[in-house]
Design an enzyme around this catalytic site. Structure first.
Site, PDB file in Angstrom:
ATOM      1  N   GLU A  99       0.886  -1.175   0.000  1.00  0.00           N
ATOM      2  CA  GLU A  99       0.000   0.000   0.000  1.00  0.00           C
ATOM      3  C   GLU A  99       0.916   1.214   0.000  1.00  0.00           C
ATOM      4  O   GLU A  99       1.538   1.527   1.014  1.00  0.00           O
ATOM      5  CB  GLU A  99      -0.880   0.018   1.254  1.00  0.00           C
ATOM      6  CG  GLU A  99      -1.789  -1.192   1.405  1.00  0.00           C
ATOM      7  CD  GLU A  99      -2.908  -1.230   0.382  1.00  0.00           C
ATOM      8  OE1 GLU A  99      -3.186  -0.184  -0.241  1.00  0.00           O
ATOM      9  OE2 GLU A  99      -3.488  -2.311   0.185  1.00  0.00           O
ATOM     10  N   CYS A 108      -3.453   8.555   3.564  1.00  0.00           N
ATOM     11  CA  CYS A 108      -3.105   8.031   2.236  1.00  0.00           C
ATOM     12  C   CYS A 108      -4.224   8.290   1.246  1.00  0.00           C
ATOM     13  O   CYS A 108      -4.002   8.320   0.039  1.00  0.00           O
ATOM     14  CB  CYS A 108      -2.824   6.534   2.338  1.00  0.00           C
ATOM     15  SG  CYS A 108      -4.057   5.643   3.286  1.00  0.00           S
TER      16      CYS A 108
HETATM   17  P1  NAP Z   1       8.217   5.256   4.564  1.00  0.00           P
HETATM   18  O1  NAP Z   1       9.269   6.230   4.847  1.00  0.00           O
HETATM   19  O2  NAP Z   1       8.228   4.567   3.249  1.00  0.00           O
HETATM   20  O3  NAP Z   1       8.284   4.187   5.769  1.00  0.00           O
HETATM   21  C1  NAP Z   1       7.321   3.167   5.871  1.00  0.00           C
HETATM   22  C2  NAP Z   1       7.886   2.041   6.709  1.00  0.00           C
HETATM   23  O4  NAP Z   1       8.959   1.411   6.023  1.00  0.00           O
HETATM   24  C3  NAP Z   1       8.453   2.490   8.048  1.00  0.00           C
HETATM   25  O5  NAP Z   1       8.080   1.546   9.028  1.00  0.00           O
HETATM   26  C4  NAP Z   1       9.950   2.471   7.808  1.00  0.00           C
HETATM   27  O6  NAP Z   1      10.698   2.289   8.983  1.00  0.00           O
HETATM   28  C5  NAP Z   1      10.062   1.271   6.919  1.00  0.00           C
HETATM   29  N1  NAP Z   1      11.282   1.189   6.126  1.00  0.00           N
HETATM   30  C6  NAP Z   1      12.008   2.199   5.628  1.00  0.00           C
HETATM   31  N2  NAP Z   1      13.044   1.707   4.901  1.00  0.00           N
HETATM   32  C7  NAP Z   1      12.944   0.355   4.962  1.00  0.00           C
HETATM   33  C8  NAP Z   1      13.715  -0.712   4.416  1.00  0.00           C
HETATM   34  N3  NAP Z   1      14.780  -0.488   3.653  1.00  0.00           N
HETATM   35  N4  NAP Z   1      13.328  -1.982   4.695  1.00  0.00           N
HETATM   36  C9  NAP Z   1      12.254  -2.232   5.450  1.00  0.00           C
HETATM   37  N5  NAP Z   1      11.482  -1.244   5.995  1.00  0.00           N
HETATM   38  C10 NAP Z   1      11.817   0.022   5.737  1.00  0.00           C
HETATM   39  O7  NAP Z   1       6.760   5.885   4.686  1.00  0.00           O
HETATM   40  P2  NAP Z   1       6.190   6.864   5.824  1.00  0.00           P
HETATM   41  O8  NAP Z   1       6.855   8.175   5.650  1.00  0.00           O
HETATM   42  O9  NAP Z   1       6.208   6.205   7.144  1.00  0.00           O
HETATM   43  O10 NAP Z   1       4.647   6.971   5.421  1.00  0.00           O
HETATM   44  C11 NAP Z   1       4.119   7.933   4.557  1.00  0.00           C
HETATM   45  C12 NAP Z   1       3.748   7.332   3.227  1.00  0.00           C
HETATM   46  O11 NAP Z   1       2.901   6.209   3.423  1.00  0.00           O
HETATM   47  C13 NAP Z   1       2.967   8.273   2.349  1.00  0.00           C
HETATM   48  O12 NAP Z   1       3.520   8.263   1.067  1.00  0.00           O
HETATM   49  C14 NAP Z   1       1.556   7.697   2.327  1.00  0.00           C
HETATM   50  O13 NAP Z   1       0.834   7.949   1.130  1.00  0.00           O
HETATM   51  C15 NAP Z   1       1.806   6.251   2.489  1.00  0.00           C
HETATM   52  N6  NAP Z   1       0.650   5.590   3.087  1.00  0.00           N
HETATM   53  C16 NAP Z   1      -0.084   4.749   2.306  1.00  0.00           C
HETATM   54  C17 NAP Z   1      -1.191   4.105   2.830  1.00  0.00           C
HETATM   55  C18 NAP Z   1      -2.013   3.170   2.001  1.00  0.00           C
HETATM   56  O14 NAP Z   1      -2.838   2.447   2.559  1.00  0.00           O
HETATM   57  N7  NAP Z   1      -1.819   3.123   0.680  1.00  0.00           N
HETATM   58  C19 NAP Z   1      -1.549   4.321   4.171  1.00  0.00           C
HETATM   59  C20 NAP Z   1      -0.783   5.188   4.943  1.00  0.00           C
HETATM   60  C21 NAP Z   1       0.321   5.813   4.376  1.00  0.00           C
HETATM   61  P3  NAP Z   1      11.385   3.529   9.750  1.00  0.00           P
HETATM   62  O15 NAP Z   1      10.301   4.462  10.128  1.00  0.00           O
HETATM   63  O16 NAP Z   1      12.048   2.873  10.899  1.00  0.00           O
HETATM   64  O17 NAP Z   1      12.340   4.119   8.744  1.00  0.00           O
END
Ligand code: NAP
Length: 525
Positions: free
Chosen positions: A255, A294
Site C-alpha cells: 500500500e 493516504c
Molecule cells: P516510509 O518512509 O516509506 O516508511 C514506511 C515504513 O517502512 C516504516 O516503518 C519504515 O521504517 C520502513 N522502512 C524504511 N526503509 C525500509 C527498508 N529499507 N526496509 C524495510 N522497511 C523500511 O513511509 P512513511 O513516511 O512512514 O509513510 C508515509 C507514506 O505512506 C505516504 O507516502 C503515504 O501515502 C503512504 N501511506 C499509504 C497508505 C495506504 O494504505 N496506501 C496508508 C498510509 C500511508 P522507519 O520508520 O524505521 O524508517
C-alpha cells in the site's frame, strides 16, 4: 524512555542511543526506539513455530473470539491512545479518533464477521472438478492458512489503524504477526501491543513488535511468510526488489502513496448542494490529520468555467480554519508529524507552485496559534490551481503529504479522464454529480486505475461515508503507483494469508479432507 521490542515472547530493549520520537508541537523528545541487537531470524522462527502452530489449532470461530477479546482490551484503553496520539502525532480529537476509533471498529468488525466461518480450519473453494469418467478421480481447490509469519511494515500516519486493519485478518486466518511500526510514531502501536500482551489473550508468538529500524529483517523472511507494507513508493520499491524476497518469491501486499482525486460534475454549478458539499469535503480532507492520510484528496478536477467560483468557496472555508496547538480545542489543524515531514511538504509545495497558482495559504513563514514555529512542524493549508492539467507534471506526480490540494481545470469528459489517468493508479477518486450518465462514463474511464470510487449525488448527500474514510467492508488499495495492493473488503482480506492449492485424488479421500473445511462463500458475501 526506550520502547522495548517484543519478540520470542519477551520484552527486549534494543542497544545504542536509539532514534528519538518527538512531540511535533514542542519539539521535545518523548521516547526513543532501537532494534539493535534483536535477533530477527530467531524472532520470525519463534512466531512461526509457536504463534502459528497454536493459532492454527483453533478454528476460525475461536480466533474470531480472540479478536473480540483483543478489541475489548483496546477499547478499554482508548483514552490512553488519544493521549499518545496528541503527544506523538500532534493529533487533535478528530485526528486521533480517525486513527484510534477506526482501529477499534476494524478489530471489532472482523471479530464479528469472522464467526461466519464457523468451526473449520481450512477453506474449500468451489465445486468438485470431475477428472475421470466415473467421477471416482476428482479435483478440489482449497485455501490453507500459510504456516509462515505476517510481517507488517507500517507507515507513520496510522499507528493504530495500520496495526489493526492488518492484524485482524491475519490473526483470524491463523497467521502470527510481527509488526514494525514506523519509527517516528511507534509509541501508539507499541502501547496497543503491550496492552494485548498484558491481557494474555493470544498464544505466545502470535504477536511481536519491532521498534526501530527494520535492519536485516527482510533477509530472514521465508517462502511461507507474508510481507504487508504500507508507506512510500520509494521504500516499497526497495522492499519489492530485496534479494531474499525475490529469491524466495515471498508474497507481499504493498500500500504505497497515491494522488487521489475528487471530481466536480459539469452539472454542479455554484449554488447547487453538490458544489457546496464538495467544497466542504475538500476542506475536511485537507485539514483532518493535517492532510496526512493516504486517501486524502490531492487533485480536485473542476469544470474550467467553475474553477474561480470553486476556488473562492474552498478558500473562504479555509480562511476560518484555525491552525495551531492541538491542546487548544479550537484548533482544527495540527502539525505534520515532524520537521522532516514539514520540510518534505514545503519542498513538494515549491514544486507544485512552479506550475500552479496559489489561491490560498502555503506560506512557509506563517505563525501557528499557540506554538513556536522554530520548534513545531506546522504547514499552513494551501489551495493551488492548475489551468493546464495535461501539460502539468508535478500535480500528478508529487504527493505533498500535508494539508495541500490543487484544483485542476478540465474541459469535457475526454480531457477529464485523460487528466485523471495521469495519477497512474490511485487508492480513491470521488465523483460528485447528479448526472448518472456522467458518473457512469467517468467510472468506465478510470475504474481500472482506482481501488475505490465514491459517487455522491443529492440523494446520498447526507449518508455517504466520506472520500477519505476506509471502511473494513470495502476494498482498500489501488493499482500502479498506489502499490497494487488489496486490503480489507470484509473476509476477502483473508485471501492474502491463505494459499490456494488443488488436490486431485480419489473422491472419498477428498470428501474426508473436506469435512473440516468451511466454504469460501462468506468471503464474497
Ligand atoms: P516510509 O518512509 O516509506 O516508511 C514506511 C515504513 O517502512 C516504516 O516503518 C519504515 O521504517 C520502513 N522502512 C524504511 N526503509 C525500509 C527498508 N529499507 N526496509 C524495510 N522497511 C523500511 O513511509 P512513511 O513516511 O512512514 O509513510 C508515509 C507514506 O505512506 C505516504 O507516502 C503515504 O501515502 C503512504 N501511506 C499509504 C497508505 C495506504 O494504505 N496506501 C496508508 C498510509 C500511508 P522507519 O520508520 O524505521 O524508517
Amino acid at each position: 524512555m526506550k520502547l522495548p521490542n517484543y519478540v520470542n515472547g519477551q520484552w527486549i530493549e534494543g542497544a545504542g542511543a536509539g532514534e528519538p520520537l518527538i512531540d511535533p508541537v514542542t519539539g521535545d523528545e518523548l521516547a526513543n526506539v532501537s532494534s539493535q541487537g534483536v535477533n530477527f531470524e530467531a524472532a520470525l522462527a519463534f512466531a512461526r513455530a509457536h504463534g502459528g502452530t497454536a493459532l492454527r489449532r483453533l478454528t476460525y470461530a475461536q480466533r474470531a473470539e480472540l479478536l473480540s477479546k483483543v478489541s475489548d482490551v483496546l477499547a478499554a484503553n482508548r483514552d490512553e491512545y488519544f493521549r499518545l496520539s496528541l503527544l506523538n502525532l500532534g493529533a487533535n480529537q478528530a485526528d486521533a479518533s480517525f486513527d484510534v476509533d477506526g482501529a477499534l471498529y476494524t478489530m471489532k468488525y472482523y471479530s464479528k464477521i469472522g464467526r461466519a466461518l464457523a468451526e473449520g480450519n481450512m477453506l474449500k473453494e468451489g465445486a468438485l472438478v470431475p477428472l475421470s469418467k466415473s467421477n471416482a478421480f476428482v479435483g478440489q481447490h482449497f485455501l490453507m492458512p500459510t504456516k509462515g509469519a505476517a510481517v507488517f511494515i507500517n507507515a507513520f500516519n496510522f499507528p493504530a489503524w495500520g496495526l489493526c486493519e492488518k492484524a485482524a485478518p491475519a490473526l483470524l486466518s491463523g497467521v502470527p504477526i510481527v509488526v514494525k511500526p514506523a519509527s517516528p510514531t511507534a509509541w501508539l502501536t507499541h502501547r496497543m501491543v503491550e496492552d494485548i500482551v498484558k491481557a494474555d489473550i493470544l498464544p505466545p508468538g502470535a504477536i511481536s513488535i519491532i521498534c526501530g529500524s527494520a535492519r536485516d529483517l527482510l533477509g530472514h523472511v521465508r517462502e511461507e511468510d507474508i510481507i504487508s507494507f504500507t508507506g512510500s513508493a520509494d521504500t516499497a520499491a526497495r522492499i519489492r526488489s530485496h534479494a531474499n524476497v525475490l529469491r524466495r518469491s515471498v508474497r507481499m501486499n504493498i500500500e504505497a502513496d497515491s494522488i487521489n482525486s475528487a471530481i466536480l460534475g459539469p452539472d454542479c454549478t455554484p449554488g447547487t448542494d453538490l458544489f457546496d458539499l464538495l467544497a466542504k469535503e475538500v476542506v475536511r480532507e485537507m485539514t483532518l490529520k493535517a492532510g496526512q492520510k493516504c486517501t486524502t484528496i490531492r487533485r480536485v478536477l473542476v469544470p474550467r468555467q467553475q474553477v474561480k467560483a470553486f476556488g473562492d468557496a474552498v478558500a473562504a472555508r479555509l480562511s476560518s480554519v484555525k491552525v495551531g496547538n492541538p491542546r487548544n480545542a479550537d484548533m482544527k489543524v495540527g502539525p505534520v508529524v515532524n520537521k522532516a515531514q514539514q520540510s518534505s511538504c514545503l519542498e513538494g509545495l515549491a514544486k507544485l507552485k512552479e506550475e500552479c497558482e496559489v489561491l490560498f495559504g502555503g506560506d512557509k513563514n506563517f505563525q501557528p496559534i499557540d506554538a513556536d514555529p522554530q520548534k513545531s512542524a506546522f504547514v499552513q493549508p494551501a489551495l493551488l490551481s492548475c489551468k493546464k492539467g495535461l501539460d502539468a507534471k508535478y500535480v500528478h506526480d508529487v504527493e505533498v503529504f500535508g494539508p495541500v490540494a490543487t484544483l485542476v481545470a478540465y474541459d469535457g469528459l475526454e480531457e477529464l479522464i485523460a487528466i485523471m489517468r495521469r495519477g497512474l493508479g490511485s487508492l480513491v477518486a470521488s465523483v460528485f454529480s447528479n448526472d448518472a450518465s456522467f458518473a457512469r462514463d467517468t467510472i468506465l474511464g478510470i475504474g481500472d486505475l482506482h481501488g475505490r470510487l465514491l459517487v455522491v449525488d443529492s440523494n446520498v448527500a447526507g449518508q455517504y461515508t466520506g472520500h477519505g474514510n476506509v471502511v473494513p467492508s470495502c476494498l482498500h488499495g489501488g493499482p500502479g503507483r498506489a502499490g497494487g495492493g488489496e486490503e480489507l473488503a470484509g473476509l476477502r482480506a483473508l485471501l492474502l494469508y491463505h494459499r490456494r492449492f488443488v488436490v486431485q485424488g480419489p473422491a472419498n479421500y477428498i470428501a474426508e479432507l473436506s469435512e473440516s473445511c468451511v466454504e469460501t462463500a462468506p468471503l464474497y458475501s
